[in-house]
Motif scaffolding. Sequence first.
Motif, PDB file in Angstrom:
ATOM      1  N   LYS A 155      30.048  -4.922   8.789  1.00 39.84           N
ATOM      2  CA  LYS A 155      29.242  -5.437   7.687  1.00 39.84           C
ATOM      3  C   LYS A 155      30.043  -6.378   6.780  1.00 39.84           C
ATOM      4  CE  LYS A 155      25.681  -2.723   8.641  1.00 39.84           C
ATOM      5  NZ  LYS A 155      24.415  -3.294   9.154  1.00 39.84           N
ATOM      6  N   GLY A 156      31.334  -6.405   6.966  1.00 42.86           N
ATOM      7  CA  GLY A 156      32.180  -7.167   6.064  1.00 42.86           C
ATOM      8  C   GLY A 156      32.545  -8.545   6.582  1.00 42.86           C
ATOM      9  N   LEU A 157      32.960  -9.390   5.673  1.00 42.16           N
ATOM     10  CA  LEU A 157      33.558 -10.697   5.981  1.00 42.16           C
ATOM     11  C   LEU A 157      34.891 -10.736   5.235  1.00 42.16           C
ATOM     12  CD1 LEU A 157      30.452 -13.030   5.666  1.00 42.16           C
ATOM     13  CD2 LEU A 157      31.639 -12.393   7.777  1.00 42.16           C
ATOM     14  N   ASN A 158      35.998 -10.857   5.969  1.00 48.18           N
ATOM     15  CA  ASN A 158      37.322 -10.580   5.423  1.00 48.18           C
ATOM     16  C   ASN A 158      37.951 -11.834   4.810  1.00 48.18           C
ATOM     17  OD1 ASN A 158      40.088  -9.880   5.089  1.00 48.18           O
ATOM     18  ND2 ASN A 158      39.803  -8.224   6.565  1.00 48.18           N
ATOM     19  N   ALA A 159      37.988 -11.864   3.471  1.00 50.46           N
ATOM     20  CA  ALA A 159      38.588 -13.007   2.771  1.00 50.46           C
ATOM     21  C   ALA A 159      40.089 -13.087   3.001  1.00 50.46           C
ATOM     22  CB  ALA A 159      38.291 -12.921   1.276  1.00 50.46           C
ATOM     23  N   LEU A 160      40.732 -11.929   3.256  1.00 48.92           N
ATOM     24  CA  LEU A 160      42.173 -11.950   3.526  1.00 48.92           C
ATOM     25  C   LEU A 160      42.461 -12.618   4.864  1.00 48.92           C
ATOM     26  CD1 LEU A 160      45.002 -11.186   2.619  1.00 48.92           C
ATOM     27  CD2 LEU A 160      44.670  -8.930   3.662  1.00 48.92           C
ATOM     28  N   ASN A 161      41.587 -12.423   5.851  1.00 48.27           N
ATOM     29  CA  ASN A 161      41.746 -13.121   7.128  1.00 48.27           C
ATOM     30  C   ASN A 161      41.689 -14.635   6.925  1.00 48.27           C
ATOM     31  OD1 ASN A 161      42.007 -10.765   8.542  1.00 48.27           O
ATOM     32  ND2 ASN A 161      39.919 -10.744   9.355  1.00 48.27           N
ATOM     33  N   ALA A 162      40.771 -15.075   6.070  1.00 50.81           N
ATOM     34  CA  ALA A 162      40.670 -16.514   5.790  1.00 50.81           C
ATOM     35  C   ALA A 162      41.961 -17.031   5.169  1.00 50.81           C
ATOM     36  CB  ALA A 162      39.492 -16.768   4.854  1.00 50.81           C
ATOM     37  N   ALA A 163      42.513 -16.261   4.227  1.00 52.01           N
ATOM     38  CA  ALA A 163      43.756 -16.673   3.588  1.00 52.01           C
ATOM     39  C   ALA A 163      44.897 -16.734   4.595  1.00 52.01           C
ATOM     40  CB  ALA A 163      44.101 -15.716   2.450  1.00 52.01           C
ATOM     41  N   CYS A 185      58.152 -33.750   2.441  1.00 54.18           N
ATOM     42  CA  CYS A 185      57.074 -32.887   1.965  1.00 54.18           C
ATOM     43  C   CYS A 185      57.475 -31.411   2.006  1.00 54.18           C
ATOM     44  CB  CYS A 185      55.817 -33.085   2.805  1.00 54.18           C
ATOM     45  SG  CYS A 185      55.015 -34.680   2.528  1.00 54.18           S
ATOM     46  N   GLN A 186      57.064 -30.693   1.000  1.00 53.38           N
ATOM     47  CA  GLN A 186      57.305 -29.252   0.910  1.00 53.38           C
ATOM     48  C   GLN A 186      56.033 -28.571   0.392  1.00 53.38           C
ATOM     49  OE1 GLN A 186      60.476 -28.564  -1.878  1.00 53.38           O
ATOM     50  NE2 GLN A 186      61.959 -29.854  -0.793  1.00 53.38           N
ATOM     51  N   PHE A 187      55.862 -27.317   0.760  1.00 51.35           N
ATOM     52  CA  PHE A 187      54.838 -26.504   0.125  1.00 51.35           C
ATOM     53  C   PHE A 187      55.274 -25.054   0.161  1.00 51.35           C
ATOM     54  CE2 PHE A 187      53.538 -27.465   4.471  1.00 51.35           C
ATOM     55  CZ  PHE A 187      53.341 -26.215   5.031  1.00 51.35           C
ATOM     56  N   HIS A 188      54.904 -24.307  -0.862  1.00 48.81           N
ATOM     57  CA  HIS A 188      55.261 -22.905  -0.954  1.00 48.81           C
ATOM     58  C   HIS A 188      54.206 -22.211  -1.794  1.00 48.81           C
ATOM     59  CE1 HIS A 188      58.260 -25.754  -2.682  1.00 48.81           C
ATOM     60  NE2 HIS A 188      57.689 -25.412  -3.812  1.00 48.81           N
ATOM     61  N   GLY A 189      53.851 -20.986  -1.377  1.00 52.85           N
ATOM     62  CA  GLY A 189      52.783 -20.295  -2.082  1.00 52.85           C
ATOM     63  C   GLY A 189      52.903 -18.790  -2.000  1.00 52.85           C
ATOM     64  N   ILE A 190      52.051 -18.137  -2.756  1.00 55.65           N
ATOM     65  CA  ILE A 190      52.012 -16.685  -2.781  1.00 55.65           C
ATOM     66  C   ILE A 190      50.561 -16.213  -2.698  1.00 55.65           C
ATOM     67  CG2 ILE A 190      54.131 -16.438  -4.145  1.00 55.65           C
ATOM     68  CD1 ILE A 190      52.283 -15.869  -6.581  1.00 55.65           C
ATOM     69  N   VAL A 191      50.385 -14.959  -2.319  1.00 48.22           N
ATOM     70  CA  VAL A 191      49.084 -14.309  -2.415  1.00 48.22           C
ATOM     71  C   VAL A 191      48.951 -13.787  -3.840  1.00 48.22           C
ATOM     72  CG1 VAL A 191      47.587 -12.473  -1.552  1.00 48.22           C
ATOM     73  CG2 VAL A 191      49.123 -13.680   0.026  1.00 48.22           C
ATOM     74  N   ALA A 192      48.129 -14.435  -4.627  1.00 49.42           N
ATOM     75  CA  ALA A 192      47.957 -14.028  -6.022  1.00 49.42           C
ATOM     76  C   ALA A 192      47.046 -12.813  -6.146  1.00 49.42           C
ATOM     77  CB  ALA A 192      47.385 -15.194  -6.838  1.00 49.42           C
ATOM     78  N   LYS A 193      46.120 -12.694  -5.221  1.00 50.64           N
ATOM     79  CA  LYS A 193      45.220 -11.535  -5.177  1.00 50.64           C
ATOM     80  C   LYS A 193      44.893 -11.265  -3.718  1.00 50.64           C
ATOM     81  CE  LYS A 193      40.676  -9.833  -6.667  1.00 50.64           C
ATOM     82  NZ  LYS A 193      39.417 -10.174  -7.386  1.00 50.64           N
ATOM     83  N   GLY A 194      45.208 -10.068  -3.236  1.00 53.33           N
ATOM     84  CA  GLY A 194      45.059  -9.784  -1.807  1.00 53.33           C
ATOM     85  C   GLY A 194      43.981  -8.807  -1.444  1.00 53.33           C
ATOM     86  N   GLY A 195      43.249  -8.284  -2.410  1.00 55.26           N
ATOM     87  CA  GLY A 195      42.241  -7.276  -2.141  1.00 55.26           C
ATOM     88  C   GLY A 195      42.376  -6.126  -3.107  1.00 55.26           C
ATOM     89  N   GLU A 196      41.497  -5.112  -2.932  1.00 55.76           N
ATOM     90  CA  GLU A 196      41.473  -3.986  -3.861  1.00 55.76           C
ATOM     91  C   GLU A 196      42.135  -2.737  -3.295  1.00 55.76           C
ATOM     92  OE1 GLU A 196      40.560  -4.667  -6.842  1.00 55.76           O
ATOM     93  OE2 GLU A 196      39.801  -6.663  -6.332  1.00 55.76           O
ATOM     94  N   LEU A 197      41.700  -2.301  -2.118  1.00 54.46           N
ATOM     95  CA  LEU A 197      42.229  -1.103  -1.469  1.00 54.46           C
ATOM     96  C   LEU A 197      42.259  -1.318   0.041  1.00 54.46           C
ATOM     97  CD1 LEU A 197      40.289   1.710  -3.401  1.00 54.46           C
ATOM     98  CD2 LEU A 197      42.765   1.289  -3.513  1.00 54.46           C
ATOM     99  N   PRO A 198      43.146  -0.640   0.748  1.00 52.43           N
ATOM    100  CA  PRO A 198      43.209  -0.815   2.199  1.00 52.43           C
ATOM    101  C   PRO A 198      41.912  -0.457   2.927  1.00 52.43           C
ATOM    102  CG  PRO A 198      45.197   0.254   1.404  1.00 52.43           C
ATOM    103  CD  PRO A 198      44.247   0.208   0.254  1.00 52.43           C
ATOM    104  N   ASN A 199      41.100   0.452   2.367  1.00 52.80           N
ATOM    105  CA  ASN A 199      39.887   0.850   3.079  1.00 52.80           C
ATOM    106  C   ASN A 199      38.661   0.047   2.661  1.00 52.80           C
ATOM    107  OD1 ASN A 199      39.607   1.926   0.542  1.00 52.80           O
ATOM    108  ND2 ASN A 199      38.879   3.941   1.214  1.00 52.80           N
ATOM    109  N   ILE A 200      38.884  -1.076   1.951  1.00 54.21           N
ATOM    110  CA  ILE A 200      37.802  -1.995   1.599  1.00 54.21           C
ATOM    111  C   ILE A 200      38.097  -3.357   2.218  1.00 54.21           C
ATOM    112  CG2 ILE A 200      36.530  -3.119  -0.265  1.00 54.21           C
ATOM    113  CD1 ILE A 200      37.410  -0.862  -2.122  1.00 54.21           C
ATOM    114  N   VAL A 201      37.172  -3.872   3.011  1.00 53.59           N
ATOM    115  CA  VAL A 201      37.324  -5.234   3.530  1.00 53.59           C
ATOM    116  C   VAL A 201      37.442  -6.182   2.332  1.00 53.59           C
ATOM    117  CG1 VAL A 201      36.220  -7.107   4.810  1.00 53.59           C
ATOM    118  CG2 VAL A 201      36.039  -4.752   5.640  1.00 53.59           C
ATOM    119  N   PRO A 202      38.536  -6.940   2.240  1.00 53.06           N
ATOM    120  CA  PRO A 202      38.744  -7.783   1.057  1.00 53.06           C
ATOM    121  C   PRO A 202      37.622  -8.797   0.849  1.00 53.06           C
ATOM    122  CG  PRO A 202      40.783  -7.563   2.281  1.00 53.06           C
ATOM    123  CD  PRO A 202      39.701  -6.976   3.140  1.00 53.06           C
ATOM    124  N   GLU A 203      37.027  -8.739  -0.325  1.00 49.79           N
ATOM    125  CA  GLU A 203      35.913  -9.627  -0.648  1.00 49.79           C
ATOM    126  C   GLU A 203      36.382 -10.920  -1.302  1.00 49.79           C
ATOM    127  OE1 GLU A 203      31.470  -9.234  -2.555  1.00 49.79           O
ATOM    128  OE2 GLU A 203      33.074  -8.015  -3.436  1.00 49.79           O
TER     129      GLU A 203
END
Length: 392
Positions: A188-196, A214-232
């Motif tokens: 039922k979920g669509l995983n935003a973390l997979n997209a990231a 050229c350079q680029f560098h980044g971080i995951v600023a928000k990765g989800g809420e809990l492991p048992n919730i598909v990240p929205e």
Amino acid sequence: MFQEKIKKSVELFFHKADELGTYLTNHPEVSGEEVESCRYITGFLEEQGYEITTPYAGMPHSFRAIDKRKKDFSGKKAAFLCEYDALPEVGHACGHSYSCAISILGALALRDAYPELPMRIDLIGTPGEEFVGGKCYMTEEGGFDMYEYAAMIHLYNRDVTCFEILASNDRYFTFRGRAAHASAFPEKGLNALNAARLYMDAMDMWRQHITKDCQFHGIVAKGGELPNIVPEEVSLDYYYRAATLENLWKLNKISENCAQGAAMASGTTVEWEQRYPDYGELYWNEHMDTFMKELFEHAGRTPKPSPGPGGSSDIGNVNLRIPVFHPLLDITGDDEECAVHDIKFEKLLHSPAAKKALYDGAQILAELGYRLAVEEECLLKMKKDHGEYRKL
């Protein structure tokens, strides 16, 4: 010789400038909070006969200081820049306290040695270099448009004629999917973390095919809420750098295409915003480099080759409008392991090395101001080269 005349004036004001550098070092204020630093500096300059405008060019805690004796001067003008913001936790580990003192001592010495100089040297206080990019906004407000050039000196772990910086900007991506229980109803979920993750992998694959600057560098600023919730909802915070703004914008387009592709592949959506202004690169050429090497040698310093471009600074935006001089002075004894933004670097501001840099740096800036005021052809060539590069 004009060098000896300038040296005598540097010595005359050295103690006062050193006191200013010491005060700023011992009372650090981070970007956006430079209230007392600005008050102390402008109070000092008022005592030295400067007329103060604060804030200046729409930037809080900034200032412009004009010699009252040249308030109505109608000739050419130049700007010595003063940075004075500090870093969290490590104080003035970027050396801005003494960099500011160098600009002020250079201006005072030049004014004393040559009161009839055919160019007015103003002092511009530019807060928020470490964060926010104060000079970007001041440039947009026209704060540097009336000047022939701008100059300042930064402290470093080697002597270098120019601070090579990269154009830079940012993107803050937000991928949105659909939450679901990760075990009971994953379908039922669509995983935003997979997209990231797809975006990050796609950008890594591009490293082989973008230009070497050229350079680029980044971080995951928000990765989800809990492991048992598909990240929205997942957010990425990325910085991009390149040798020129043109290359930077090409990199931005690649980045945005990768984000759209990652969202499409994962069934999610993506939005992005740029939270900070574009930072320009700093233009420098052989003519300017030869000129600066002479100034270093007159101050008893032998500059080393640049380590190459690294990092970005809001002074690149000043350079979008006018030529900029931004050399680096060593306070570490060529200890390349002692880097700026390290607490060890801050401790050196309490040492004789910082005082030596103050003396030498002021001499370099004062001589630069003198020569560009009297050597008209030299200034004209620098402006011509800069104008052609910037297409002004």
